[in-house]
Structure formats: structure tokens, C-alpha cells
Design a protein around this motif. Structure first.
Motif, PDB file in Angstrom:
ATOM      1  N   LEU A 136      50.839  30.818  18.942  1.00 34.27           N
ATOM      2  CA  LEU A 136      50.493  31.182  20.865  1.00 34.27           C
ATOM      3  C   LEU A 136      49.248  31.103  20.471  1.00 34.27           C
ATOM      4  O   LEU A 136      49.044  31.011  21.762  1.00 34.27           O
ATOM      5  CB  LEU A 136      51.639  31.618  20.314  1.00 34.27           C
ATOM      6  N   GLN A 137      48.526  32.331  20.110  1.00 31.01           N
ATOM      7  CA  GLN A 137      47.135  32.566  20.266  1.00 31.01           C
ATOM      8  C   GLN A 137      46.523  32.030  20.826  1.00 31.01           C
ATOM      9  O   GLN A 137      45.642  32.370  22.104  1.00 31.01           O
ATOM     10  CB  GLN A 137      47.153  33.891  19.465  1.00 31.01           C
TER      11      GLN A 137
ATOM     12  N   CYS B 215      51.232  37.003  21.915  1.00 32.03           N
ATOM     13  CA  CYS B 215      50.679  35.778  21.733  1.00 32.03           C
ATOM     14  C   CYS B 215      49.339  36.393  21.644  1.00 32.03           C
ATOM     15  O   CYS B 215      48.236  35.336  22.048  1.00 32.03           O
ATOM     16  CB  CYS B 215      50.690  34.944  22.782  1.00 32.03           C
TER      17      CYS B 215
ATOM     18  N   CYS C  80      53.288  34.557  28.037  1.00 28.08           N
ATOM     19  CA  CYS C  80      54.514  33.596  27.667  1.00 28.08           C
ATOM     20  C   CYS C  80      55.611  34.618  27.919  1.00 28.08           C
ATOM     21  O   CYS C  80      56.905  34.500  27.576  1.00 28.08           O
ATOM     22  CB  CYS C  80      54.312  34.388  25.751  1.00 28.08           C
TER      23      CYS C  80
END
Length: 301
Positions: free
Chosen positions: A162-163, A218, A191
Motif C-alpha cells: 500500500l505505501q 499505508c 486508506c
């Protein structure tokens, strides 16, 4: 993640840490390195396109998580591979009981995730973890893999997926949306996860030296009002209080009389070590124990 800054922060804390805290810092340093290495691998093979900038601005101002409109595609095989690496790190270095470590090492993550709702993983990660834990029997999760361990492994594993997309989203949100005279998002604007902690200090152009919220899920940071509850959004100056342990003014609990919740806040200008929010999240875990102690209240009793 800025691994160099994380390493400087950890090295700054180690000389004053007791044996247990030092072991915890070293474990998380290794975990952060694993997460970043895995994030780099995923970035090299997958592309993510955020929603158009004007749509992102509207979502940001409305407090709607960007991933709900443009989810990250999280493939079951890729997430299973990440989970296996994170589980092995936990089993080897987290100081777990033998039975728990064995359960982590032996878990079949491909099988476990084959029936999971991967759409949730890329659109609402908190809901994804909650859903997997709730459906553990249906998904074949071993009994020895407790709810807490399962949730921990999944949450740590989602960060690498996600990052990178989260950074693209925040890069596409306009400065006007981030810094205009309006209420800032309570939860992560990317998120939707609750903020893990808040940072005050370090004046810069965008944040104005006020405050930022940090999402551990995230990696997103976003500007926030200096006097405002990070849980319910109350702006009551009389109802918001700060407490700290004697001798450590840098790490404080912010409590709200309105909702009864608390948030951990690091005052960067009082820190004696380099600032890395990932490390602060680890260091301030001790404040959770204080906040949850029934002897503690917003009145400081």
C-alpha cells in the motif's frame, strides 16, 4: 520508508533502552527493512494509477479514503508471499512462545488467502484484516495462530503493498486541499485507517508547524489542526488534555473528554533523537498501557 532515518532513530534510542525495549527496537528495525525491501520488489512489477487530481481533492475534503474509489490491486499470490516473509520474521525475532512461532512458520498463506476478499485489502485494509479474522474458521486458519497474531501478520504484510500507491495519491492531492482553511480528515485520507499517532512541531511550509497525523497502515502523513481531537474531531480546548511520563515531555497522551478516546502525540521539538514516525510508533506503545490502565483518566487521576 526512510531506512536511514529509521536507523538513526533506533540508534538514538538504544543507549537509553532497557533490554526488552532494545530487543523490540531491533526487531522492528529488521521488520521495517523487510517491509521496504518487499515494497521495492512490488513497485518494480506493478503500477498504480490514482484517481484524477480533482476527484482526489473532493474525496480529501469530504474525508473519503482515496482507495475506495481507486483500490490497489493486491494479488493473493503476492500477498501470501509477503505474509510468509513477515510471519518468518515474527517467528524468528519477535520473542514469541514456541507454539505461536511454529504456527506462524507453518501457516499455508496461499491456502489461507485463497478465499479472502482481496478487494478489501486494496480498498479498506482495516476491514480486510477484520474480515479474515472473523472468517478464520472458514479460511482454515490454524488454532495456534491466534486472532492477535493473525491480525498482526496481515497488517504488517499489507504495508509494502500500500505505501507506494499511497505516496502517489498524496502526491496528486493539491496543496490547496491539504492546507486550505477547512477541517482536515480524521482518518487516513488514502486508506481510511485511524491515525496511529500525531506529530507536533518541525515547522515547514505545508504543515505550518501545527500538527500532522500518521497512518501506520499505508505510511501516509497528513496535516491536522493543532487543537482538535484526532478521534472525534472535537475542537474544545477545555476538553482536550495532554499528559506525559515524568522526564519525557516529547511523548504525550492527548485525551478528549468528549469521546473518551486518546491519541499518542510526539512533540518533535522536545525529542533527543532523530525523528522517524515508524520508530515513534514503536516507542510510544508504552503509552497505550498507561492509557488503558483504569487508574488513568482525562482528569489525570
Amino acid at each position: 520508508m526512510d531506512l536511514k532515518q529509521i536507523n538513526r532513530a533506533v540508534e538514538g534510542y538504544l543507549p537509553q533502552a532497557d533490554e526488552a525495549d532494545a530487543a523490540r527496537l531491533r526487531f522492528f528495525k529488521g521488520l521495517f527493512e523487510l517491509q521496504q525491501r518487499r515494497a521495492d520488489e512490488l513497485e518494480a512489477v506493478a503500477a498504480y494509477e490514482p484517481a484524477p487530481g480533482d476527484q482526489l481533492d473532493r474525496a480529501y475534503l469530504a474525508g473519503t479514503a482515496a482507495f475506495t474509489a481507486a483500490p490497489v490491486v493486491v494479488a493473493a499470490r503476492d500477498l501470501a508471499a509477503t505474509c510468509a516473509q513477515v510471519a518468518a520474521e515474527l517467528a524468528a525475532h519477535a520473542g514469541l512462545a514456541d507454539q505461536a512461532a511454529f504456527a506462524l512458520r507453518e501457516a499455508d498463506w496461499d491456502e489461507l488467502l485463497s478465499g479472502a476478499d482481496l478487494g478489501l485489502a486494496g480498498s479498506d485494509p482495516v476491514a480486510f484484516v477484520t474480515d479474515v479474522v472473523a472468517r478464520r474458521g472458514e479460511l482454515g486458519v490454524p488454532t495456534a495462530l491466534t486472532d492477535d497474531l493473525l491480525a498482526m501478520a496481515l497488517a504488517f504484510s499489507l504495508r509494502p503493498h500500500l505505501q507506494g500507491p499511497a505516496a502517489r495519491v498524496m502526491g496528486a492531492v493539491s496543496d490547496d486541499a491539504k492546507s486550505g482553511s477547512h477541517s482536515r480528515p480524521l482518518d487516513c485520507p488514502v486508506c481510511g485507517s485511524p491515525a496511529a499517532l500525531s506529530r507536533v512541531g518541525e515547522v515547514d511550509t505545508l504543515h505550518g508547524g501545527a500538527r500532522i497525523q500518521y497512518c501506520a497502515t499505508c505510511g501516509t502523513s497528513w496535516p491536522f489542526e493543532r487543537i482538535r481531537c484526532g478521534s472525534c474531531g472535537s475542537r474544545s480546548q477545555e476538553g482536550i488534555h495532554h499528559f506525559h511520563v515524568d522526564g519525557d515531555e516529547a511523548h504525550r497522551l492527548e485525551t478528549c473528554e468528549g469521546c473518551g478516546q486518546y491519541q499518542r502525540v510526539v512533540f518533535a521539538n522536545d525529542l533527543q533523537v532523530p525523528l522517524a514516525l515508524e520508530v515513534e510508533d514503536v516507542v510510544m506503545a508504552k503509552l497505550d498501557r498507561i492509557a488503558l490502565d483504569p487508574r488513568f483518566s482525562a482528569r489525570g487521576e
